[in-house]
Write an enzyme that holds these catalytic residues in place. Structure first.
Site, PDB file in Angstrom:
ATOM      1  N   ILE A  16      31.626  31.167  43.742  1.00  0.00           N
ATOM      2  CA  ILE A  16      31.311  32.403  43.026  1.00  0.00           C
ATOM      3  C   ILE A  16      31.065  32.114  41.552  1.00  0.00           C
ATOM      4  O   ILE A  16      30.121  32.642  40.938  1.00  0.00           O
ATOM      5  CB  ILE A  16      32.432  33.444  43.196  1.00  0.00           C
ATOM      6  CG1 ILE A  16      32.533  33.893  44.653  1.00  0.00           C
ATOM      7  CG2 ILE A  16      32.192  34.661  42.294  1.00  0.00           C
ATOM      8  CD1 ILE A  16      33.697  34.834  44.935  1.00  0.00           C
ATOM      9  N   ASP A  28      43.165  24.219  32.781  1.00  0.00           N
ATOM     10  CA  ASP A  28      43.796  24.287  34.100  1.00  0.00           C
ATOM     11  C   ASP A  28      44.681  25.516  34.158  1.00  0.00           C
ATOM     12  O   ASP A  28      45.423  25.807  33.211  1.00  0.00           O
ATOM     13  CB  ASP A  28      44.624  23.015  34.331  1.00  0.00           C
ATOM     14  CG  ASP A  28      45.097  22.869  35.765  1.00  0.00           C
ATOM     15  OD1 ASP A  28      45.545  23.874  36.350  1.00  0.00           O
ATOM     16  OD2 ASP A  28      45.033  21.754  36.304  1.00  0.00           O
ATOM     17  N   ALA A  34      38.249  31.691  38.425  1.00  0.00           N
ATOM     18  CA  ALA A  34      39.059  30.578  38.939  1.00  0.00           C
ATOM     19  C   ALA A  34      40.338  31.076  39.595  1.00  0.00           C
ATOM     20  O   ALA A  34      40.996  31.988  39.104  1.00  0.00           O
ATOM     21  CB  ALA A  34      39.407  29.620  37.798  1.00  0.00           C
ATOM     22  N   SER A  65      34.343  31.072  53.923  1.00  0.00           N
ATOM     23  CA  SER A  65      33.543  31.973  54.753  1.00  0.00           C
ATOM     24  C   SER A  65      32.298  31.267  55.281  1.00  0.00           C
ATOM     25  O   SER A  65      31.881  31.475  56.423  1.00  0.00           O
ATOM     26  CB  SER A  65      33.128  33.214  53.953  1.00  0.00           C
ATOM     27  OG  SER A  65      34.249  33.959  53.545  1.00  0.00           O
ATOM     28  N   PRO A 103      35.793  40.976  46.244  1.00  0.00           N
ATOM     29  CA  PRO A 103      34.828  40.619  47.287  1.00  0.00           C
ATOM     30  C   PRO A 103      35.494  40.482  48.652  1.00  0.00           C
ATOM     31  O   PRO A 103      36.666  40.133  48.773  1.00  0.00           O
ATOM     32  CB  PRO A 103      34.279  39.258  46.827  1.00  0.00           C
ATOM     33  CG  PRO A 103      34.756  39.073  45.426  1.00  0.00           C
ATOM     34  CD  PRO A 103      36.014  39.859  45.329  1.00  0.00           C
ATOM     35  N   VAL A 112      32.510  35.974  51.456  1.00  0.00           N
ATOM     36  CA  VAL A 112      31.340  35.689  50.625  1.00  0.00           C
ATOM     37  C   VAL A 112      30.434  34.672  51.309  1.00  0.00           C
ATOM     38  O   VAL A 112      30.849  33.561  51.639  1.00  0.00           O
ATOM     39  CB  VAL A 112      31.768  35.176  49.239  1.00  0.00           C
ATOM     40  CG1 VAL A 112      30.535  34.901  48.370  1.00  0.00           C
ATOM     41  CG2 VAL A 112      32.680  36.188  48.556  1.00  0.00           C
ATOM     42  N   LYS A 136      46.633  36.775  45.819  1.00  0.00           N
ATOM     43  CA  LYS A 136      45.597  37.591  45.186  1.00  0.00           C
ATOM     44  C   LYS A 136      46.145  38.972  44.805  1.00  0.00           C
ATOM     45  O   LYS A 136      45.813  39.520  43.749  1.00  0.00           O
ATOM     46  CB  LYS A 136      44.398  37.752  46.119  1.00  0.00           C
ATOM     47  CG  LYS A 136      43.694  36.451  46.479  1.00  0.00           C
ATOM     48  CD  LYS A 136      43.181  35.702  45.270  1.00  0.00           C
ATOM     49  CE  LYS A 136      41.925  36.280  44.677  1.00  0.00           C
ATOM     50  NZ  LYS A 136      41.292  35.393  43.666  1.00  0.00           N
TER      51      LYS A 136
END
Length: 338
Positions: free
Chosen positions: A13, A60, A81, A197, A182, A185, A157
């Site tokens: 992405i 990072d 990220a 995916s 999303p 993807v 997430k």
């Protein structure tokens, strides 16, 4: 034009967000964990037709180093990220801690540097998991239930996005936030390093999937995900809002298989024609790590709606059937060694 940072520009992405920003004329910089990735990133972007100046910096999610320098002078940040899911972690904190702490690191640096708005790449995993079975599509009003035993990636997430909204409410000091969520993807690949995916379609084309698994979810084109990030970046109506990115309705795996067979003919000759019973898939998941990740989704339909993104931001994604075909053609065009 604006100065924009994309975190994780070497990701699937992230790379398409960089391409969309460059095409729109913005000044773009991006972060990678290790500058040894820079040549590969630039080659990847060149494959996508990159045109414009790009600054690549090292930062990072697990460290404070580099983030202040990365955001200094930026108008906007697209925080793409995040730890990616390749296998079941030994402990869920291996995904949760870097995802949550990484979001907070980026937000603090953005706030302290006077960034106007951050667009967070969240996921449908922060919306649709841990709920009882339902017929109505999920919306931005829904949140995954982290106490319902959901998988580590989806939990990470959810907690990362929750942490972001809490930060804005209590410590944001005027920093604006929008989130893009999303679904699965798909879309053209720029290298052999692509999203999970796409791995499903790759395995179907290669004949590694003898039968379709029985679950359904939404899908969206990576180019449309990038477009939605840019809309959420600049539109005043996006401030404080979440936007699900999904093209049309959800698809069962058997639907994807049928699209591939119907549209690609002989090139899809190894794509499965039958569906695997759930009990067989669960049994196989005990010994197959990749399949084990999908077992919690068996028999479920994770449908969602992107009506809000269409209505509020004027977003118009491609038909998902077109994306499935272009994804397959892109994967088939990769060098055999990849």
């Amino acid at each position: 034009m604006a100065e924009v940072l994309v975190t994780g520009g070497s990701g699937y992405i992230g790379s398409w967000c960089v391409l969309e920003l460059l095409a729109a004329g913005h000044s773009v910089r991006t972060t990678v964990r290790d500058l040894a990735k820079e040549p590969g990133l630039r080659a990847q972007l060149a494959q996508g037709g990159a045109d414009g100046e790009l600054k690549v910096l090292a930062a990072d999610l697990k460290s404070d180093l580099g983030w202040r320098e990365a955001v200094d002078g930026c108008d906007y940040v697209l925080h793409v990220a995040s730890p990616t899911l390749t296998s079941v972690p030994r402990h869920e904190d291996e995904m949760i801690v870097p995802a949550r702490d990484g979001v907070l690191r980026v937000l603090r640096a953005a706030r302290d540097s006077g960034v106007r708005r951050v667009v967070l790449t969240s996921a449908i995993g922060a919306v649709a998991y841990g709920h009882p079975d339902r017929e109505q599509p999920f919306t931005e009003a829904d949140w995954s239930d982290v106490d319902a035993g959901i998988p580590p990636y989806q939990k990470s997430k959810t907690l990362a996005e929750r942490a972001a909204w809490d930060f804005i409410a209590t410590e944001g000091n005027g920093l604006e936030l929008a989130a893009v969520n999303p679904v699965g993807v798909l879309g053209p690949v720029l290298s052999a390093d692509y999203s999970p995916s796409l791995g499903l379609i790759r395995r179907m084309l290669d004949g590694e999937v003898p039968a379709s698994l029985k679950f359904a979810c939404g899908y969206v084109d990576v180019r449309d995900v990038a477009d939605l990030h840019l809309r959420a970046m600049t539109d005043p109506a996006a401030v404080g809002e979440r936007f699900i990115a999904q093209s049309g309705s959800s698809l069962w795996v058997r639907d994807i298989a049928k699209i591939l067979r119907d549209r690609l003919g002989e090139r899809a000759g190894k794509v499965p024609t039958r569906e695997l019973p759930n009990w067989v898939a669960r049994a196989m998941g005990r010994v197959n790590p990749q399949l084990r990740l999908i077992v919690p989704q068996l028999g479920k339909n994770f449908d969602a709606t992107s009506e809000k993104a269409r209505r509020v931001l004027g977003w118009r994604p491609r038909p998902i059937e077109q994306t499935v075909v272009e994804t397959a053609e892109s994967l088939l065009a990769l060098p055999a060694a990849a």
